[in-house]
Scaffold this motif. Structure first.
Motif, PDB file in Angstrom:
ATOM      1  N   ASP A 174       0.865  -1.182   0.000  1.00 61.87           N
ATOM      2  CA  ASP A 174       0.000   0.000   0.000  1.00 61.87           C
ATOM      3  C   ASP A 174       0.897   1.225   0.000  1.00 61.87           C
ATOM      4  O   ASP A 174       2.115   1.110  -0.151  1.00 61.87           O
ATOM      5  N   PHE A 175       0.303   2.395   0.187  1.00 68.13           N
ATOM      6  CA  PHE A 175       1.094   3.607   0.034  1.00 68.13           C
ATOM      7  C   PHE A 175       1.747   4.072   1.333  1.00 68.13           C
ATOM      8  O   PHE A 175       2.319   5.165   1.369  1.00 68.13           O
ATOM      9  N   THR A 176       1.701   3.254   2.373  1.00 69.70           N
ATOM     10  CA  THR A 176       2.635   3.484   3.476  1.00 69.70           C
ATOM     11  C   THR A 176       4.006   2.913   3.110  1.00 69.70           C
ATOM     12  O   THR A 176       5.025   3.314   3.665  1.00 69.70           O
TER      13      THR A 176
ATOM     14  N   GLU B  55       4.686   1.958  -0.573  1.00 70.84           N
ATOM     15  CA  GLU B  55       4.925   2.358  -1.961  1.00 70.84           C
ATOM     16  C   GLU B  55       5.012   3.878  -2.078  1.00 70.84           C
ATOM     17  O   GLU B  55       4.393   4.607  -1.308  1.00 70.84           O
TER      18      GLU B  55
ATOM     19  N   PRO C  46       4.006   7.300  -4.142  1.00 72.98           N
ATOM     20  CA  PRO C  46       2.807   7.622  -4.931  1.00 72.98           C
ATOM     21  C   PRO C  46       3.027   7.357  -6.417  1.00 72.98           C
ATOM     22  O   PRO C  46       4.077   7.692  -6.961  1.00 72.98           O
ATOM     23  N   ARG C  47       2.024   6.738  -7.054  1.00 69.53           N
ATOM     24  CA  ARG C  47       2.134   6.366  -8.454  1.00 69.53           C
ATOM     25  C   ARG C  47       0.743   6.113  -9.027  1.00 69.53           C
ATOM     26  O   ARG C  47      -0.218   5.922  -8.273  1.00 69.53           O
TER      27      ARG C  47
ATOM     28  N   THR D 211      -2.449   4.142 -10.609  1.00 71.39           N
ATOM     29  CA  THR D 211      -2.963   2.796 -10.364  1.00 71.39           C
ATOM     30  C   THR D 211      -4.132   2.540 -11.305  1.00 71.39           C
ATOM     31  O   THR D 211      -4.390   3.333 -12.222  1.00 71.39           O
TER      32      THR D 211
ATOM     33  N   TYR E  42      -5.476  -2.749  -2.982  1.00 69.38           N
ATOM     34  CA  TYR E  42      -4.309  -2.769  -2.102  1.00 69.38           C
ATOM     35  C   TYR E  42      -4.641  -3.467  -0.785  1.00 69.38           C
ATOM     36  O   TYR E  42      -5.624  -3.130  -0.131  1.00 69.38           O
TER      37      TYR E  42
END
Length: 525
Positions: free
Chosen positions: A259-261, A263, A265-266, A268, A274
């Motif tokens: 998840d974005f903790t 990864e 930011p990008r 999707t 996620y």
């Protein structure tokens, strides 16, 4: 009236436990990937679904007999083995100690590439046996499975889903082509780092050059490792009109194990779900002897060390240096280790063959997690808010720990140049500098602050696909477009040509009018 309450209760229990459960065919990958898949299998089983696992006869961890699932065992040889990983670590450390020359590194990369190619060839031989076995084919056909749940790091699940026209859900971080996002989501190389390059989403010009070159190198690896053997397999079984990787890209749902903790930011896609940390749970009480050892640490606390499921020991000189460093601190240490007992081992260190990692990391006495950087361990550390001292070895481990270091939650050591003093100083820094723990606990709060638990979200989407016979409304079809169509090169060229023609026409008209008017003026004069 007296009978209505029990009937209502029974009805609720039937709904709760999924009496009308679906049928799930699981195509897993062995090793640490199985640890993740088994969590989903346990949850699906608890909800009343009938799970069948396709396994190789030489599986390490995937047992033939289980109360959680039925199994179909396929005779098989080859693949990865524990001896390979031991030799690989030895070679890697030797190369780094010799100066990490480009030639030595290329040799090692080539050896890894060839081993992965051998693994894929072995898997496709197993698929040949499945597709050629009338009994197995009939059993899969007759079972009428509602969904295939597969790990796309092995290609068999996508092949079976296509063959039997069954909806497909991926439990994914990696595919046979690399990191999952790069298979289906836009991935601009200007700010999306290629896994392994150890860059953030904020890149300088030279870093962007490095990122692009690394991307093309990974494309070369794919061309060597996967494309020839999968293409020939699909040609043999499905004909020339089936592109092997489109079978992967046609998956209904991609359950992404991050998840974005974790990864950066990008971009999707709608069918990416996620579920980072889905395998993590609140800590359960430790076994009595382990709890006594942890409590004996007092105010100093405990350090946990584990190098994952595949690598349980290191070369003896490194092991002795780590043990000597541990012996110099007041904290207690629990170390998952199966090799010869280090000669420098201190009285504060407990060696164990296995440890309840999630439960230990959730214990309030745990101060630092010494880890190799596998995805599972990193996510458990995030879940419980424990800072990391990283000893990355192979595969995605350096990149995973780099992401944690970039977020201020980990310190990384080069295991090839490690000695007791370097290890001790790094350990003291992570122990005593509040920077690491505060950042990790901030990530932990972000991870927990979501409306649904990741495991519940994952199972919801698996059941969604089962109920609706897929999720085609969430799938984009970009992969069926050519490179020219995807980037609108044909549109840009057409518009450019039209603009050029229009401009030329306007210029011609202006010149013509100018000539006509000029001639009239000359005649009038």
């Amino acid at each position: 009236m007296h009978h209505s309450a029990p009937l209502v209760l029974l009805s609720l229990l039937c709904l709760l436990f999924g009496v009308d459960g679906g049928k799930v065919l699981v195509f897993p990958l062995d090793g640490s990937h199985w640890v993740n898949m088994k969590v989903l299998i346990e949850e699906l089983h608890s909800r009343g679904h009938n799970v069948t696992v396709l396994r190789a006869s030489n599986s390490w961890y995937i047992k033939e007999e289980s109360p959680l699932y039925n199994s179909i065992t396929i005779p098989n040889t080859g693949g990865f083995d524990e001896e390979f990983f031991g030799l690989l670590i030895g070679r890697l450390l030797k190369i780094k100690k010799e100066g990490n020359s480009i030639w030595n590194r290329i040799q090692l990369e080539y050896e890894i590439i060839m081993k992965f190619k051998s693994m894929h060839e072995d898997m496709l031989q197993m698929m040949d046996r499945i597709l050629g076995d009338e009994k197995i084919m009939n059993s899969i056909q007759d079972a009428k499975y509602d969904v295939v749940l597969a790990d796309p790091a092995a290609g068999g699940g996508a092949i079976l889903a296509y063959k039997f026209n069954i909806p497909l859900v991926f439990n994914v971080r990696w595919t046979i082509h690399g990191e999952g996002h790069f298979a289906i989501a836009p991935s601009p190389l200007s700010y999306v780092p290629v896994p392994g390059v150890e860059l953030t989403d904020k890149m300088s010009f030279l870093q962007r050059v490095k990122n692009v070159l690394t991307y093309f190198f990974t494309r070369f690896q794919i061309a060597v490792v996967a494309e020839p053997i999968f293409t020939s397999f699909c040609l043999k079984h499905f004909g020339p009109n089936v592109n092997y990787f489109s079978l992967f890209q046609d998956a209904d749902i991609w359950l992404m194990r991050n998840d974005f903790t974790f990864e950066f930011p990008r971009p999707t896609m709608p069918n990416i779900v996620y579920m980072g940390g889905f395998q993590c749970k609140s800590a359960k009480p430790l076994p009595g002897d382990l709890e006594d050892f942890v409590q004996s640490s007092g105010e100093h606390g405990v350090i946990v060390m584990s190098l994952g499921t595949l690598i349980t020991q290191l070369p003896q000189d490194i092991t002795n240096d780590i043990a000597a460093a541990f012996a110099q601190i007041p904290q207690k240490v629990i170390w998952r280790y199966t090799g010869p007992r280090p000669v420098t081992l201190g009285n504060n260190t407990l060696l164990v063959d296995w440890l309840p990692q999630n439960d230990l990391l959730g214990h309030p006495q745990i101060k630092v997690f010494v880890a190799h950087g596998g995805t599972n361990g990193v996510q458990e550390a995030i879940y419980h808010g424990v800072p990391i001292l990283g000893l990355p070895l192979v595969f995605d481990q350096p990149d995973n720990l780099f992401r944690m270091e970039a977020k201020g939650t980990a310190k990384i050591l080069d295991i090839a140049t490690l000695d007791r003093n370097v290890f001790l100083e790094a350990l003291k820094e992570v122990l005593h500098n509040p920077f690491y723990r505060e950042n990790m606990q901030r990530l932990s709060r972000l991870h927990h602050d979501q409306p649904m638990k990741p495991l519940d979200r994952a199972v919801f989407w698996i059941e969604f696909v089962m109920r609706n016979r897929g999720a085609p409304h969430l799938r984009t079809q970009f992969f069926r477009m050519s490179w020219i169509e995807y980037h609108s090169v044909d549109v840009i060229l057409t518009l450019t040509a039209t603009l050029f023609i229009f401009t030329f026409f306007i210029i011609y008209v202006i010149q013509y009018l100018f000539r006509v008017l000029f001639k009239k003026k000359v005649k009038c004069a």
